[in-house]
Design an enzyme around this catalytic site. Structure first.
Site, PDB file in Angstrom:
ATOM      1  N   GLY A  39      -8.335  -7.121   3.977  1.00 22.64           N
ATOM      2  CA  GLY A  39      -9.224  -7.258   5.121  1.00 22.64           C
ATOM      3  C   GLY A  39      -8.670  -8.038   6.292  1.00 22.64           C
TER       4      GLY A  39
ATOM      5  CE  LYS B   1      -3.588  -0.045   2.736  1.00 22.11           C
ATOM      6  NZ  LYS B   1      -4.787  -0.134   1.869  1.00 22.11           N
TER       7      LYS B   1
ATOM      8  CG  HIS C 225     -14.349 -10.345   3.609  1.00 20.21           C
ATOM      9  ND1 HIS C 225     -14.674 -11.649   3.920  1.00 20.21           N
ATOM     10  CD2 HIS C 225     -13.044 -10.199   3.953  1.00 20.21           C
ATOM     11  CE1 HIS C 225     -13.621 -12.263   4.447  1.00 20.21           C
ATOM     12  NE2 HIS C 225     -12.627 -11.403   4.481  1.00 20.21           N
TER      13      HIS C 225
ATOM     14  CB  SER D  19      10.650 -43.556 -12.682  1.00 19.37           C
ATOM     15  OG  SER D  19       9.530 -42.738 -12.401  1.00 19.37           O
TER      16      SER D  19
ATOM     17  NE  ARG E   6      -6.046  -4.513  -3.004  1.00 19.87           N
ATOM     18  CZ  ARG E   6      -6.572  -4.625  -1.793  1.00 19.87           C
ATOM     19  NH1 ARG E   6      -5.798  -4.500  -0.727  1.00 19.87           N
ATOM     20  NH2 ARG E   6      -7.849  -4.854  -1.637  1.00 19.87           N
TER      21      ARG E   6
END
Length: 871
Positions: A87, A8, A450, A759, A334
């Site tokens: 959040g 942010k 949300h 393998s 963002r």
């Protein structure tokens, strides 16, 4: 400077550098968070002076003074980790308001209602975040007040009403804390800063970090920023937008806003949001005006700004904004969370637009997220009994039992049940329930609520804002379209259509988009390692081919015997007490095996097919019940009692380390003879059918020494000669081994003298290397990863320091003896992106995984090749 400033803070600084309208503020760095936790939740001694200076500078730009009774600067205090955690951590808005400054705000704004509404919001938020008073304490006060006033919405209340609510709020704080609500703005600020740093370690943030692989050591920054207000009247607004549709990836501005509202009103879903663009409003048939129509000048500036940001960041942006009295303010940008479908479309279209390179497009897609594209959606022919319609918040479809709490979701999931989490609205505290649910349904909230944002990030279907549904948490019931549903009833949600349906609905496989095929083509052109599939059935082999598998890397022949007459014949073979009895049972199995192998060879049409000889832990095949024993006894012509005694003789205390793998072929070579004959005869039949040369790769399992391998190889080679004489057809073939025991890794140089390929069976190599049973490890492995003893579940992501080193040793020693030896991996790790990166690092030839994980492996192998090239 994302590591220092957090996402942010870095993006706010970047927008400011671009000349965009960003409210002034400052960032307290992630280094302070690290100091905070290392020093008993205290701060560096110089921090207070730095914060005071930054506050003064912020106020000077904004034209206000923090704490001034006449011209107060109000601020927001927000978290900001380097990775987006929407959040999960705490925020405080309107900080700096008190009994004095609220009057100054009322006078300067000319809007007393706005001022006192902002003050009551601040008291409620600060009390919850900083003073740890439950949110519902204030909601109860507000709801009671609205009932007395006969008011429905917050906007129905005036300044006088808010003053009464504020008095009640402050009284509640005094009652619960035995001290008044803090009035000193500086005390408020430091309380909020401490709360935001403290929220880095709250349960929901810890859960989110664990689910998304975010280290706790990163810490969060704290952003202190001058407040701008979207709730100052009809020319003010707040909203959230994406520069492209986060569900579909369509290149259209997409978002929601509310007039006369603060940011939390949009994401909380308290009011029904409005569309940003006029086109979206028309498509949604909304009667409420769009931002384009209601605030045309601000909208025009906003559209220009979003286009600039997407071009600057070269990615779809998730943007928060506020309009204060007609002026646009940018609060955050963002890279936006999106569905896998949208990720593919956005990456491919941006590459085609020249905004990013094809390599960047490949690197941007999380391989594990492709899983979202490879699972069922509702069959269009299925009957839909629609009981409610909401917003198509996250695409995909799911059926499950209704649960009303995250705790019940976890309990039901642990019991093996599929559940749909049904909530009025979700909050960050529901993260654990959302993680285990098949899908999420809410009655409130918009496309940016949300529930919607988190579900899209998790790749789960979500229907939000289904407002006609009524939920009663106490009785654990919901009512929709006149039908009452109880906890445990089954519903289906269609996240693409926004529909809630009664009962379980038929699903169908998805159709992969053109963008998917384009990206896979780009990935295939870049990756070095081949990608094969683990497959035993024709259906699995066809799915593997459909998803781009370049052959079969592991055909577990024992898995071909779990049905009907086959398992009876296998049990006869195992329980026979002499060679004649075994050969009689093997004669029944031969045509089954020959037919199976021929079909697999035909489907793969010349691509390599690695067939592992029989490796049945006896406990999986021995008859257990009296009915099963009687069935096998009748087929063998012996008594049930005799057969029961024979089964008891074969009982093993630790069958995973018992009589299995090459040990069977050494003790009973007739088993390897039958399988080798079936392989060679099946290859001849498939070659005639397809016209392609079939070159089987025959794999000897669970070897610990070259001598073991050589004994079994001799049986295979002898059978190859026998079939060639009988048919006149010579089949080319390779014989190698499955390296799944530590001793085999250490003796790899010797084994490679006669083994043509290795393998790595990393499932068993992990069990034997770590001494951990994957069937019993669930009770403690979670604690091991939580305490950092192991970085991840070693059965999901390869343990590079232990098992990985064993693989490296075997690869190095095998190559020393046989420089051209083919090296692959066929355990579950073959479909794990982190493990694939390790395989690329040590130069394995291929990975093999389950059919549905083939696209994941193809993309992960390309990303690993790009990363290695970058190194």
């Amino acid at each position: 400077m994302r590591d220092l400033l957090g996402g942010k803070g870095a993006n706010l600084a970047e927008m400011a550098n671009l000349g965009l309208p960003v409210p002034p503020g400052f960032t307290i760095t992630t280094e302070v968070c690290t100091y905070f936790y290392k020093n008993g939740k205290s701060y560096p001694p110089e921090l207070e002076a730095d914060v005071n200076a930054a506050l003064e500078a912020t106020g000077a730009i904004a034209g206000h003074v923090f704490g001034d009774p006449v011209n107060p600067l109000l601020v927001s205090v927000r978290s900001g980790a380097r990775a987006s955690m929407p959040g999960m951590m705490d925020t405080v808005l309107n900080l700096g308001l008190n009994d004095v400054t609220v009057e100054a705000l009322a006078q300067s704004s000319g809007n007393a209602r706005f001022a006192y509404d902002s003050y009551r919001r601040f008291i409620q938020m600060y009390s919850n975040v900083v003073l740890n008073i439950d949110h519902h304490e204030f909601e109860t006060i507000l709801d009671s007040f609205k009932d007395r006033k006969d008011a429905t919405l917050d906007t129905d209340l005036d300044a006088a009403d808010w003053k009464e609510v504020i008095a009640d709020y402050k009284a509640k704080v005094a009652e619960m804390l035995a001290e008044p609500f803090p009035q000193d703005p500086k005390a408020q600020l430091w309380g909020a800063i401490g709360a935001v740093f403290g929220s880095w370690m709250n349960p929901r943030a810890e859960t989110y970090r664990r689910l998304n692989g975010i280290p706790a050591s990163w810490g969060t920054a704290v952003n202190v920023q001058a407040m701008v207000f979207g709730n100052m009247g009809e020319t003010s607004a707040t909203g959230v937008a994406f520069t492209r549709d986060p569900s579909t990836g369509e290149n259209l501005l997409y978002g929601e806003f509310l007039i006369n509202a603060q940011g939390e009103d949009v994401v909380a879903g308290i009011r029904t949001p409005q569309n940003i663009t006029e086109a979206a409003r028309i498509a949604a048939r909304s009667e409420k005006p769009s931002m384009e129509a209601a605030l045309p000048e601000a909208f025009a500036e906003f559209r220009r700004t979003t286009a600039l940001l997407e071009k600057h960041y070269r990615d779809m942006q998730d943007i928060e904004f506020t309009v204060e009295n007609g002026k646009l303010w940018m609060l955050q940008t963002r890279s936006g969370k999106r569905t896998s479908k949208a990720s593919l479309r956005i990456a491919v279209e941006m590459a085609n637009e020249g905004l990013i390179t094809r390599e960047e497009a490949i690197a941007r897609i999380d391989p594990a997220a492709l899983d979202q594209l490879l699972h069922p959606t509702i069959d269009p022919k299925a009957e839909r009994k629609i009981v409610a319609t909401g917003l198509p918040a996250s695409p995909g479809a799911a059926s499950g039992e209704i649960v009303f709490s995250s705790e019940d979701a976890e309990t039901a999931k642990a019991a093996g049940k599929a559940v749909i989490l049904v909530r009025i609205e979700t909050s960050p505290d529901d993260i654990h329930g959302m993680n285990v649910a098949e899908g999420i349904l809410t009655t409130r909230g918009g496309m940016t609520s949300h529930a919607a944002v988190v579900a899209r990030g998790m790749g789960k279907p979500c229907v939000s804002g289904a407002g006609t549904i009524r939920i009663d948490y106490k009785t654990e019931k919901m009512t929709a379209a006149g039908v009452e549903f109880s906890k445990g009833d089954i519903i289906t949600i269609d996240g693409a259509a926004g529909q809630v349906l009664q009962g379980e609905i038929a699903m169908q496989k998805p159709e992969l988009s053109g963008e998917f095929q384009a990206l896979m083509g780009w990935a295939d052109a870049i990756r070095r390692m081949a990608v094969r599939a683990n497959a035993e059935t024709p259906q699995d082999a066809r799915i593997a081919r459909q998803f781009g598998a370049e052959g079969i890397g592991l055909c577990r022949t024992e898995h071909m015997f779990f049905e009907g007459d086959r398992i009876i014949a296998v049990r006869e073979m195992i329980l026979a007490d002499d060679e004649a009895g075994r050969r009689k049972a093997l004669a029944k199995l031969l045509p089954m095996q020959r037919s199976d192998f021929a079909e697999l060879f035909e489907i793969m049409s010349g691509l390599p097919v690695t067939i592992r000889l029989l490796d049945p832990p006896l406990h999986e095949f021995l008859p257990q019940s009296d009915e099963e024993i009687a069935e096998v006894a009748a087929s063998m012509g012996v008594s049930a009692d005799a057969l029961k005694r024979r089964a008891a003789e074969l009982h093993e205390f630790n069958p995973m380390l018992g009589f299995r793998g090459c040990r069977l072929a050494i003790a009973f070579p007739e088993i390897a003879e039958m399988q080798a004959r079936a392989i060679f005869e099946g290859a001849i039949a498939a070659g005639k059918q397809t016209g392609r040369v079939v070159t089987p790769e025959i794999m000897v399992p669970l070897v610990i020494a070259k001598a073991e391998f050589d004994l079994v190889r001799a049986t295979i080679d002898q059978m190859a000669q026998t079939v060639a004489k009988e048919t006149g057809e010579t089949i080319p073939y390779h014989v190698g081994t499955m390296i799944e025991l530590p001793r085999a890794c250490l003796r790899a140089a010797e084994i490679a003298e006669t083994a043509e390929f290795f393998s790595f069976g990393t499932n068993d190599l992990t069990q034997t290397g770590l001494g951990i049973s994957r069937d019993d490890a669930a009770s403690f492995l979670g604690r091991y990863t939580a305490k950092g003893i192991l970085p991840a579940d070693p059965f999901v992501t390869i343990d590079q320091d232990g098992v990985g080193e064993l693989v490296e040793i075997a690869a190095e020693r095998g190559r020393k003896t046989r420089p051209d030896i083919k090296l692959g991996i066929c355990g579950e790790h073959g479909g794990d992106p982190h493990s694939i990166a390790f395989c690329e690092k040590i130069g394995l030839s291929y990975v093999s995984c389950s059919p549905f994980r083939v696209p994941i492996a193809r993309l992960a192998a390309a990303q690993a090749a790009l990363a290695k090239k970058g190194d």
